[in-house]
Design an enzyme around this catalytic site. Structure first.
Site, PDB file in Angstrom:
ATOM      1  N   ALA A 124       0.753  -1.185   0.166  1.00 50.33           N
ATOM      2  CA  ALA A 124       0.061   0.209   0.051  1.00 50.33           C
ATOM      3  C   ALA A 124       0.831   1.231   0.066  1.00 50.33           C
ATOM      4  CB  ALA A 124      -0.841   0.031   1.046  1.00 50.33           C
ATOM      5  N   CYS A 148      -7.044  -6.392   1.931  1.00 51.61           N
ATOM      6  CA  CYS A 148      -8.280  -6.316   3.000  1.00 51.61           C
ATOM      7  C   CYS A 148      -9.299  -7.122   2.291  1.00 51.61           C
ATOM      8  CB  CYS A 148      -8.654  -4.591   3.154  1.00 51.61           C
ATOM      9  SG  CYS A 148      -7.364  -3.769   4.027  1.00 51.61           S
ATOM     10  N   ALA A 163       9.385   0.017   2.687  1.00 48.56           N
ATOM     11  CA  ALA A 163       8.156  -0.042   3.021  1.00 48.56           C
ATOM     12  C   ALA A 163       7.917  -1.646   2.858  1.00 48.56           C
ATOM     13  CB  ALA A 163       7.076   0.630   2.046  1.00 48.56           C
TER      14      ALA A 163
END
Length: 455
Positions: free
Chosen positions: A19, A50, A112
């Protein structure tokens, strides 16, 4: 004079295609002249994690729907994308990263790397076939394939992913056990009194919820066939561990980046990591691999919600392209949909308050999502938590309208709304969407009544 930074021909490397990583990459290709390279150990990218439980439940048609941008689109945008490619090391002094025999130079670096699933190491049998975790799209596809021939499943861990998966497999008429170490499911998100409504809902769907236990063993020859729980063997064609995650920070540690008490990378307000106590101006970190400050306690925490990941990506992008902006302490609002039941929370829970010696007063209310005579309504449970008469936390469970209330109550906490203001809250009304008096006001009045008794 323009506020834009001069980033002509500068090379930015992003480690992680989740993300944060892909949001930064796509924004930079649109709003800067950086040369953008992304490395991801995952073979898929730009997809919604999700959404995976809802493909497994059958509510979303297939996993392809979750992929928001395919590899061709990303490469056409100008992103040099390396999927299935693991970065082995970062050399901060030389401004390089290494993958296999290849070394790549960067002017700016974004880390990340996300998080990795935790599987208890002291449980025998976790290496058997058909034992899964759910972090990547590949994980979800493997679980889906195993479920096609399954009649029983044991899900270990009663957090948000575990409860969503339990509802999903029960929907497929698979005998489902949800096993949770704590005596209350969703214990990191809501208080036990609010979790009761969620457990009752899961049980109404056919889920066997067992709390207060961990597996003694996973049994089988090649594939798992049963799980031992308190000396009883329960059949299991597959086992899914949803027992939490920890920051994926091995790269950062080996590069000399400082790690905090939570296991996350220490960052400043601008999301620069600490390297031997000094925040590095050319490196940014974001997502589940970093720790940020919790607004109500002032202590570091890990955030594992996608909405905060996207906000972190926005902060990093702005800091790379324009005037510096800060990423402020968070309340970490969260919502889940578990078999049609919505559950949300924001701010501190009663447990978090006790751990931090914060004195609180709570108010509870039960209402309806629609006028009693209007069809399709459901029960709504609201819990408000106050500290020094200011709203400090909120939990909502119901069939609809939860996300909107949590969003509003998150803003109310940040604006230091008092119990008196919420007890006299002005709300709108129409039979299809609300009752004449919203239960939020009743919950505040309940807390106010307790406060008056104390004084």
């Amino acid at each position: 004079m323009s506020d834009e930074k001069n980033n002509d021909n500068q090379k930015i490397i992003i480690i992680g295609g989740g993300a944060v990583g892909m949001a930064v990459a796509t924004s930079l290709t649109r709003h800067s002249d950086y040369s953008v390279t992304v490395f991801s150990a995952d073979v898929h990218t730009a997809y919604s994690q999700c959404g995976m439980p809802f493909v497994i439940s059958g509510e979303i048609e297939d996993f392809k729907t979750l992929i928001r941008r395919d590899k061709k689109i990303l490469k056409d945008m100008g992103i040099d994308l390396h999927l299935g490619t693991r970065i082995d090391s970062i050399n901060i002094k030389e401004s390089t990263v290494t993958s296999g025999e290849e070394k790549y130079h960067f002017d700016k670096l974004v880390i990340a790397t996300g998080s990795k699933p935790d599987i208890p190491s002291n449980i025998p049998g976790t290496s058997l076939g058909n034992v899964f975790t759910l972090r990547t799209l590949t994980d979800a596809m493997r679980i889906e394939e195993a479920l096609k021939n399954a009649s029983s499943v044991v899900i270990v861990g009663g957090g948000s992913i575990g409860t969503e998966l339990a509802a999903a497999t029960a929907r497929r008429n698979i005998n489902t056990i949800l096993l949770n170490r704590s005596h209350s499911i969703l214990s990191h998100n809501v208080d036990p009194d609010m979790a009761e409504a969620v457990q009752e809902h899961l049980e109404s769907l056919g889920v066997n919820v067992i709390t207060g236990y961990v597996p003694s063993a996973l049994n089988g020859e090649e594939n798992v066939s049963s799980v031992t729980i308190s000396s009883t063997d329960f059949p299991a064609d597959l086992v899914i561990f949803t027992t939490g995650v920890s920051p994926e920070n091995e790269l950062a540690v080996n590069a000399g980046i400082d790690i905090g008490s939570t296991g996350g990378i220490i960052v400043d307000d601008y999301l620069h990591p600490s390297v031997s106590g000094i925040f590095h101006p050319d490196i940014y970190c974001g997502g589940e691999c970093i720790e940020v400050l919790e607004l109500m306690t002032g202590k570091p925490m890990l955030s594992q919600v996608a909405s905060n990941a996207r906000r972190m990506a926005g902060t990093i992008t702005k800091n790379l392209t324009s005037k510096p902006v800060k990423f402020d302490p968070i309340l970490n609002p969260w919502v889940a949909v578990i078999g049609g039941l919505q559950v949300g929370t924001t701010g501190i829970t009663s447990k978090k308050a006790a751990e931090n010696d914060i004195k609180i007063v709570t108010g509870l209310a039960t209402g309806s999502t629609r006028a009693e005579y209007y069809p399709g309504g459901s029960k709504l449970f609201i819990k408000l938590i106050f500290s020094d008469e200011y709203l400090a936390g909120a939990q909502v469970v119901g069939g609809e309208g939860v996300k909107e209330r949590i969003d509003a109550l998150t803003l109310a906490i940040k604006k230091r709304t008092t119990v008196h203001e919420l007890a006299n809250i002005e709300t709108c009304y129409a039979p299809p969407v609300a009752t004449l008096q919203d239960p939020t006001g009743f919950a505040a009045k309940g807390a106010l009544k307790k406060m008056r008794k104390k004084t």
